[in-house]
Design a protein around this motif. Structure first.
Motif, PDB file in Angstrom:
ATOM      1  N   ALA A  96       0.825  -1.212   0.000  1.00 44.97           N
ATOM      2  CA  ALA A  96       0.000   0.000   0.000  1.00 44.97           C
ATOM      3  C   ALA A  96       0.858   1.261   0.000  1.00 44.97           C
ATOM      4  CB  ALA A  96      -0.939  -0.011   1.206  1.00 44.97           C
ATOM      5  N   THR A  99       2.159   1.622  -3.495  1.00 40.05           N
ATOM      6  CA  THR A  99       1.079   1.982  -4.409  1.00 40.05           C
ATOM      7  C   THR A  99       0.634   3.429  -4.213  1.00 40.05           C
ATOM      8  OG1 THR A  99       0.297  -0.294  -4.461  1.00 40.05           O
ATOM      9  CG2 THR A  99      -1.273   1.404  -5.129  1.00 40.05           C
ATOM     10  N   GLN A 100       0.441   3.815  -2.956  1.00 38.31           N
ATOM     11  CA  GLN A 100      -0.107   5.141  -2.673  1.00 38.31           C
ATOM     12  C   GLN A 100       0.946   6.245  -2.700  1.00 38.31           C
ATOM     13  OE1 GLN A 100      -2.608   5.194   0.791  1.00 38.31           O
ATOM     14  NE2 GLN A 100      -3.025   7.369   0.643  1.00 38.31           N
ATOM     15  N   PHE A 169      -1.224   9.143   5.115  1.00 39.95           N
ATOM     16  CA  PHE A 169      -1.319   7.820   4.508  1.00 39.95           C
ATOM     17  C   PHE A 169      -2.596   7.176   4.993  1.00 39.95           C
ATOM     18  CE2 PHE A 169      -0.469   3.217   4.721  1.00 39.95           C
ATOM     19  CZ  PHE A 169      -0.306   2.977   3.371  1.00 39.95           C
ATOM     20  N   ASP A 170      -3.392   6.646   4.083  1.00 36.56           N
ATOM     21  CA  ASP A 170      -4.661   6.031   4.406  1.00 36.56           C
ATOM     22  C   ASP A 170      -4.458   4.565   4.787  1.00 36.56           C
ATOM     23  OD1 ASP A 170      -7.234   5.159   4.678  1.00 36.56           O
ATOM     24  OD2 ASP A 170      -7.813   5.521   2.597  1.00 36.56           O
TER      25      ASP A 170
END
Length: 176
Positions: A96, A99-100, A169-170
């Motif tokens: 993640a 990706t983010q 950051f989610d």
């Protein structure tokens, strides 16, 4: 938000500090990860204990700083580090982040926070002995102030913990 366990002279037991850390996680909407009952290793308890003992939150900057504490201030083995990287939640988090935030984010993160990381390295060199990553269960009932005195752990000050640039950051995208 400063938590009690982030104070150098906190009178909390390590158990109480971990409980405060878990309340903090719940407050910010994060999942508390726990070890499977049939698992001989208790990696999440060990991990959570390092957050409490070394006084860090779960921001990406806090996690990066904690990485340095774990690498230089504990007796963690390379085998345990490899096993840790194979935990599904950690694999999902790594994917993640890339990706983010991009593949170059991690080196940039460490560069941006080099002052805090350098201070952790210096503080870890001044410890009287390394913290046992796979800690004895008896340490849960010792106070943080006593543990920090025994191991020579000097926390970063709130100013030293403050990142040069905070990263959003989610974390919800990594929940399982």
């Amino acid at each position: 938000m400063e938590l009690l366990y982030q104070q150098q002279d906190s009178q909390q037991t390590l158990r109480e500090a971990i409980e405060e850390y878990h309340r903090y996680l719940t407050h910010i909407g994060r999942k508390i990860l726990s070890d499977a009952p049939d698992n001989a290793k208790t990696v999440w308890r060990y991990h959570d204990a390092t957050h409490a003992l070394f006084g860090h939150d779960t921001s990406i900057e806090g996690e990066a700083t904690l990485d340095f504490w774990v690498l230089f201030g504990t007796d963690i083995s390379w085998q345990v580090l490899r096993e840790y990287q194979q935990i599904p939640e950690i694999k999902n988090l790594s994917r993640a982040v890339i990706t983010q935030l991009g593949v170059l984010f991690i080196p940039k993160l460490y560069w941006r926070n080099r002052r805090a990381l350098w201070q952790v390295f210096r503080n870890s060199r001044q410890m009287t002995k390394k913290w046992p990553f796979e800690m004895p269960v008896e340490s849960l009932d010792q106070t943080l102030v006593d543990l920090r005195a025994e191991y020579g752990i000097k926390l970063l000050t709130p100013e030293q913990r403050k990142p040069s640039q905070a990263t959003y950051f989610d974390y919800t995208i990594v929940s399982t």
